[in-house]
Motif scaffolding. Structure first.
Motif, PDB file in Angstrom:
ATOM      1  N   LEU A 240       0.760  -1.148   0.032  1.00 39.36           N
ATOM      2  CA  LEU A 240      -0.068   0.079   0.047  1.00 39.36           C
ATOM      3  C   LEU A 240       0.831   1.316   0.117  1.00 39.36           C
ATOM      4  CD1 LEU A 240      -3.264   0.702   1.789  1.00 39.36           C
ATOM      5  CD2 LEU A 240      -1.457   2.376   1.919  1.00 39.36           C
ATOM      6  N   HIS A 241       1.967   1.365   0.921  1.00 37.88           N
ATOM      7  CA  HIS A 241       2.659   2.254   0.818  1.00 37.88           C
ATOM      8  C   HIS A 241       3.454   2.725  -0.352  1.00 37.88           C
ATOM      9  CE1 HIS A 241       2.289   2.208   5.401  1.00 37.88           C
ATOM     10  NE2 HIS A 241       2.402   3.385   5.173  1.00 37.88           N
ATOM     11  N   ARG A 242       4.095   1.684  -0.993  1.00 34.36           N
ATOM     12  CA  ARG A 242       4.919   1.638  -2.155  1.00 34.36           C
ATOM     13  C   ARG A 242       3.698   2.224  -3.416  1.00 34.36           C
ATOM     14  NH1 ARG A 242       6.268  -3.145  -3.994  1.00 34.36           N
ATOM     15  NH2 ARG A 242       5.429  -4.534  -2.056  1.00 34.36           N
ATOM     16  N   LEU A 243       2.616   1.821  -3.532  1.00 28.86           N
ATOM     17  CA  LEU A 243       1.612   2.184  -4.497  1.00 28.86           C
ATOM     18  C   LEU A 243       1.355   3.574  -4.360  1.00 28.86           C
ATOM     19  CD1 LEU A 243       0.368   1.359  -6.902  1.00 28.86           C
ATOM     20  CD2 LEU A 243      -1.690   0.386  -5.812  1.00 28.86           C
ATOM     21  N   GLU A 244       1.054   3.893  -3.039  1.00 25.07           N
ATOM     22  CA  GLU A 244       0.414   5.283  -2.760  1.00 25.07           C
ATOM     23  C   GLU A 244       1.613   6.341  -2.985  1.00 25.07           C
ATOM     24  OE1 GLU A 244      -0.895   7.821   1.324  1.00 25.07           O
ATOM     25  OE2 GLU A 244      -0.408   5.946   1.386  1.00 25.07           O
ATOM     26  N   HIS A 245       2.870   6.146  -2.547  1.00 20.81           N
ATOM     27  CA  HIS A 245       3.846   7.162  -3.170  1.00 20.81           C
ATOM     28  C   HIS A 245       4.350   7.211  -4.455  1.00 20.81           C
ATOM     29  CE1 HIS A 245       5.362   7.861   1.283  1.00 20.81           C
ATOM     30  NE2 HIS A 245       4.576   7.132   1.490  1.00 20.81           N
ATOM     31  N   GLY A 246       3.836   5.982  -5.264  1.00 23.30           N
ATOM     32  CA  GLY A 246       4.438   6.101  -6.491  1.00 23.30           C
ATOM     33  C   GLY A 246       3.098   6.726  -7.274  1.00 23.30           C
ATOM     34  N   LEU A 247       1.941   6.572  -6.733  1.00 25.24           N
ATOM     35  CA  LEU A 247       0.804   7.244  -7.601  1.00 25.24           C
ATOM     36  C   LEU A 247       0.553   8.928  -7.372  1.00 25.24           C
ATOM     37  CD1 LEU A 247      -2.329   4.975  -7.101  1.00 25.24           C
ATOM     38  CD2 LEU A 247      -1.181   5.312  -9.306  1.00 25.24           C
ATOM     39  N   HIS A 248       1.202   9.054  -6.085  1.00 26.18           N
ATOM     40  CA  HIS A 248       0.719  10.392  -5.788  1.00 26.18           C
ATOM     41  C   HIS A 248       1.268  11.632  -6.746  1.00 26.18           C
ATOM     42  CE1 HIS A 248      -0.886  11.559  -1.870  1.00 26.18           C
ATOM     43  NE2 HIS A 248      -0.374  10.710  -1.528  1.00 26.18           N
ATOM     44  N   PRO A 249       2.556  11.453  -7.183  1.00 25.75           N
ATOM     45  CA  PRO A 249       3.063  12.511  -8.195  1.00 25.75           C
ATOM     46  C   PRO A 249       2.107  12.453  -9.513  1.00 25.75           C
ATOM     47  CG  PRO A 249       4.576  10.937  -7.917  1.00 25.75           C
ATOM     48  CD  PRO A 249       3.580  10.541  -6.846  1.00 25.75           C
ATOM     49  N   TRP A 250       1.608  11.241  -9.892  1.00 22.83           N
ATOM     50  CA  TRP A 250       1.153  11.177 -11.264  1.00 22.83           C
ATOM     51  C   TRP A 250      -0.213  11.833 -10.918  1.00 22.83           C
ATOM     52  CZ3 TRP A 250       3.443  10.197 -15.702  1.00 22.83           C
ATOM     53  CH2 TRP A 250       4.799   9.484 -15.591  1.00 22.83           C
ATOM     54  N   VAL A 251      -0.924  11.399  -9.781  1.00 26.79           N
ATOM     55  CA  VAL A 251      -2.239  12.036  -9.772  1.00 26.79           C
ATOM     56  C   VAL A 251      -2.267  13.496  -9.386  1.00 26.79           C
ATOM     57  CG1 VAL A 251      -4.055  11.911  -8.101  1.00 26.79           C
ATOM     58  CG2 VAL A 251      -3.046   9.571  -8.597  1.00 26.79           C
ATOM     59  N   ALA A 252      -1.311  13.936  -8.630  1.00 27.47           N
ATOM     60  CA  ALA A 252      -1.379  15.573  -8.293  1.00 27.47           C
ATOM     61  C   ALA A 252      -1.000  16.290  -9.594  1.00 27.47           C
ATOM     62  CB  ALA A 252      -0.407  15.700  -7.104  1.00 27.47           C
ATOM     63  N   PHE A 253      -0.192  15.786 -10.134  1.00 26.38           N
ATOM     64  CA  PHE A 253       0.491  16.741 -11.201  1.00 26.38           C
ATOM     65  C   PHE A 253       0.327  16.357 -12.642  1.00 26.38           C
ATOM     66  CE2 PHE A 253       3.582  16.796  -7.653  1.00 26.38           C
ATOM     67  CZ  PHE A 253       3.424  18.260  -7.313  1.00 26.38           C
ATOM     68  N   ALA A 254      -0.605  15.429 -12.867  1.00 29.84           N
ATOM     69  CA  ALA A 254      -1.015  14.935 -14.279  1.00 29.84           C
ATOM     70  C   ALA A 254      -2.515  14.518 -14.297  1.00 29.84           C
ATOM     71  CB  ALA A 254      -0.293  13.744 -14.675  1.00 29.84           C
ATOM     72  N   ILE A 255      -2.945  13.632 -13.541  1.00 29.79           N
ATOM     73  CA  ILE A 255      -4.323  13.120 -13.767  1.00 29.79           C
ATOM     74  C   ILE A 255      -5.312  14.292 -13.192  1.00 29.79           C
ATOM     75  CG2 ILE A 255      -6.101  11.366 -12.969  1.00 29.79           C
ATOM     76  CD1 ILE A 255      -3.729   9.324 -12.792  1.00 29.79           C
ATOM     77  N   VAL A 256      -5.117  14.758 -12.255  1.00 27.04           N
ATOM     78  CA  VAL A 256      -6.304  15.747 -11.634  1.00 27.04           C
ATOM     79  C   VAL A 256      -5.873  16.962 -12.426  1.00 27.04           C
ATOM     80  CG1 VAL A 256      -6.895  17.140  -9.563  1.00 27.04           C
ATOM     81  CG2 VAL A 256      -6.381  14.638  -9.265  1.00 27.04           C
ATOM     82  N   PRO A 257      -5.006  17.678 -12.686  1.00 28.92           N
ATOM     83  CA  PRO A 257      -4.808  18.792 -13.337  1.00 28.92           C
ATOM     84  C   PRO A 257      -5.513  18.424 -15.028  1.00 28.92           C
ATOM     85  CG  PRO A 257      -2.730  18.598 -12.308  1.00 28.92           C
ATOM     86  CD  PRO A 257      -3.727  17.286 -12.082  1.00 28.92           C
ATOM     87  N   LEU A 258      -5.182  17.379 -15.491  1.00 27.85           N
ATOM     88  CA  LEU A 258      -5.713  17.069 -16.766  1.00 27.85           C
ATOM     89  C   LEU A 258      -7.260  16.852 -16.782  1.00 27.85           C
ATOM     90  CD1 LEU A 258      -5.573  16.326 -19.674  1.00 27.85           C
ATOM     91  CD2 LEU A 258      -5.256  13.982 -18.866  1.00 27.85           C
ATOM     92  N   PHE A 259      -7.737  16.438 -15.465  1.00 27.77           N
ATOM     93  CA  PHE A 259      -9.221  16.256 -15.298  1.00 27.77           C
ATOM     94  C   PHE A 259      -9.824  17.694 -15.287  1.00 27.77           C
ATOM     95  CE2 PHE A 259     -12.834  16.741 -12.397  1.00 27.77           C
ATOM     96  CZ  PHE A 259     -13.737  15.712 -12.923  1.00 27.77           C
ATOM     97  N   GLY A 260      -9.150  18.507 -14.506  1.00 25.26           N
ATOM     98  CA  GLY A 260      -9.534  20.042 -14.301  1.00 25.26           C
ATOM     99  C   GLY A 260      -9.491  20.623 -15.813  1.00 25.26           C
ATOM    100  N   PHE A 261      -8.636  20.365 -16.775  1.00 29.00           N
ATOM    101  CA  PHE A 261      -8.565  21.167 -17.697  1.00 29.00           C
ATOM    102  C   PHE A 261      -9.545  20.668 -18.873  1.00 29.00           C
ATOM    103  CE2 PHE A 261      -6.906  21.462 -22.295  1.00 29.00           C
ATOM    104  CZ  PHE A 261      -6.624  22.717 -22.046  1.00 29.00           C
ATOM    105  N   ALA A 262     -10.009  19.339 -18.679  1.00 33.52           N
ATOM    106  CA  ALA A 262     -11.021  18.704 -19.470  1.00 33.52           C
ATOM    107  C   ALA A 262     -12.480  19.192 -19.226  1.00 33.52           C
ATOM    108  CB  ALA A 262     -10.772  17.251 -19.551  1.00 33.52           C
ATOM    109  N   ASN A 263     -12.503  19.610 -17.825  1.00 32.54           N
ATOM    110  CA  ASN A 263     -13.759  19.519 -17.135  1.00 32.54           C
ATOM    111  C   ASN A 263     -14.273  21.011 -16.652  1.00 32.54           C
ATOM    112  OD1 ASN A 263     -15.415  16.677 -16.688  1.00 32.54           O
ATOM    113  ND2 ASN A 263     -13.142  16.463 -16.595  1.00 32.54           N
ATOM    114  N   ALA A 264     -13.201  21.799 -16.592  1.00 33.53           N
ATOM    115  CA  ALA A 264     -13.412  23.164 -16.093  1.00 33.53           C
ATOM    116  C   ALA A 264     -13.838  24.129 -17.270  1.00 33.53           C
ATOM    117  CB  ALA A 264     -12.617  23.614 -15.391  1.00 33.53           C
ATOM    118  N   GLY A 265     -13.666  23.763 -18.473  1.00 30.11           N
ATOM    119  CA  GLY A 265     -13.773  24.897 -19.602  1.00 30.11           C
ATOM    120  C   GLY A 265     -15.413  24.951 -19.921  1.00 30.11           C
ATOM    121  N   VAL A 266     -15.674  26.253 -19.522  1.00 34.08           N
ATOM    122  CA  VAL A 266     -17.040  26.813 -19.925  1.00 34.08           C
ATOM    123  C   VAL A 266     -16.932  28.107 -20.636  1.00 34.08           C
ATOM    124  CG1 VAL A 266     -17.097  27.587 -17.559  1.00 34.08           C
ATOM    125  CG2 VAL A 266     -19.204  27.145 -19.142  1.00 34.08           C
ATOM    126  N   SER A 267     -17.798  28.192 -21.633  1.00 33.94           N
ATOM    127  CA  SER A 267     -17.877  29.484 -22.572  1.00 33.94           C
ATOM    128  C   SER A 267     -18.774  30.474 -21.698  1.00 33.94           C
ATOM    129  CB  SER A 267     -18.332  29.261 -23.754  1.00 33.94           C
ATOM    130  OG  SER A 267     -18.300  30.394 -24.519  1.00 33.94           O
TER     131      SER A 267
END
Length: 377
Positions: A240-267
């Motif tokens: 669990l610790h190894r997976l959590e530490h491995g996932l953190h940077p990908w989720v924090a700096f790639a996945i969640v920002p990509l989700f925000g960029f894809a879903n926050a766009g409103v005209s």
């Protein structure tokens, strides 16, 4: 060596700032000459799903996997390990979900078709909120940051339950049975002492496919898989610790920002005050901004006054109120639930306006209070 909690907080803070930048970029692009290309790209088919659905259904499953890992760790060896530690965050999170839902229903529930959105303002965006706290430096004590993190994690538990129970239109029995068998196999691996991550990750991918076909939202597979990943007390070397530490940077700096960029766009073209004051965006915005602060701060005051819990060490009531305001930042999970609640693009835009408006009000109000108001009282 920095503690896991400090590493977690710093990653969430930096990730929150990146998320803010991604959301800002989405709104700028959606109101620029390339807006049509932006929307066309999101709806472009890539295999069985559109790019937007790959982001929301597949990549966000990794976000929910991380949420599940954090919840399990907190319950086993973290800030929710003891019942005495769980009481105040659970009370605050529960009230902080109920009050926004009531505010939303009072403003929008009477409009035909809108009651389905009651859960949109109930969620807190942990990355965004911690990102704002990080800008305050020493004006926000560590105990307050830990409390906000704990409340947001409990809040995430509630959001996951809502998604599973309230936004599952139909169930496929065979696919659900397959998901149950795969999950059982993952648990069995842990019981037999398997500590390599690769078997768990392969089964987690199969679990995602089974849950997707079952009718339950595919991201729930991430949480279910997380609960099957073994944890060995405080050992940093556990799966669990190894997976959590491995996932953190990908989720924090790639996945969640990509989700925000894809879903926050409103005209905002042609949108006026009358549009902002429609029941749906108004109900969401005030649910986040008013409901969250009333529910969380009010429940903490009552719990402390009744002697059933103590307020976070070193934090004044003003600071706690500031954090209650920051809990009204519902960005990621609120947008996610909004996408499940309403498929109509026009209602989807109203959801975005409400989430962005309520989150912005909460962020600014919380920051100003904690930054410029005397926090000793």
């Amino acid at each position: 060596m920095r503690s896991a909690v400090r590493t977690f907080l710093s990653t969430e803070a930096a990730g929150g700032i990146v998320l803010i930048a991604a959301a800002t970029a989405a709104m700028l692009v959606a109101n620029s000459p390339v807006a049509q290309g932006y929307f066309d790209l999101l709806h472009l088919k890539a295999g069985p799903l559109s790019i937007l659905h790959w982001i929301n259904d597949a990549l966000m499953a990794l976000f929910f996997l991380l949420v599940g890992l954090e919840i399990k760790r907190e319950f086993v060896s973290g800030h929710l390990a003891r019942w005495s530690d769980r009481l105040l965050p659970f009370v605050a999170a529960a009230a902080g979900m109920a009050a926004p839902a009531l505010v939303y229903m009072a403003l929008a529930g009477g409009t035909p078709g809108l009651a389905r959105g009651w859960a949109i303002p109930t969620a807190t965006d942990i990355a965004f909120a911690i990102g704002v706290l990080a800008l305050l430096g020493s004006r926000a004590p560590a105990s307050l940051k830990l409390f906000l993190t704990t409340v947001a994690i409990v809040d995430d538990m509630g959001a996951v339950a809502i998604i599973a129970l309230a936004y599952t239109p139909a169930i496929s029995g065979p696919a659900l049975l397959a998901a149950a068998l795969i999950l059982t196999a993952m648990v069995a691996l842990g019981r037999f002492g398997v500590r390599r991550l690769s078997p768990y990750l392969l089964l987690a991918a199969a679990l995602w496919v089974a849950v997707l076909l079952s009718g339950v939202h595919a991201t729930i597979a991430g949480v279910l898989a997380a609960f099957a990943i073994p944890i060995d007390g405080d050992g940093e070397g556990s799966p669990l610790h190894r997976l959590e530490h491995g996932l953190h940077p990908w989720v924090a700096f790639a996945i969640v920002p990509l989700f925000g960029f894809a879903n926050a766009g409103v005209s905002f073209a042609g949108i006026g005050i009358a549009d902002i004051l429609q029941p749906l965006p108004l109900g969401i915005a005030l649910g986040l901004f008013v409901g969250k602060q009333i529910g969380i701060f009010g429940s903490i005051r009552i719990a402390v006054a009744c002697g059933i819990a103590e307020r976070p060490a070193g934090a004044s009531w003003t600071q706690i109120y500031g954090v209650a305001l920051l809990c009204g930042i519902g960005f990621t999970m609120s947008l996610f639930i909004g996408g499940l609640a309403f498929s109509d693009p026009l209602l989807g835009d109203e959801v975005k306006i409400g989430v962005l408006g309520g989150s912005l009000l909460s962020a600014v109000a919380g920051y100003v209070l904690l930054r410029f108001v005397d926090t000793k009282s």
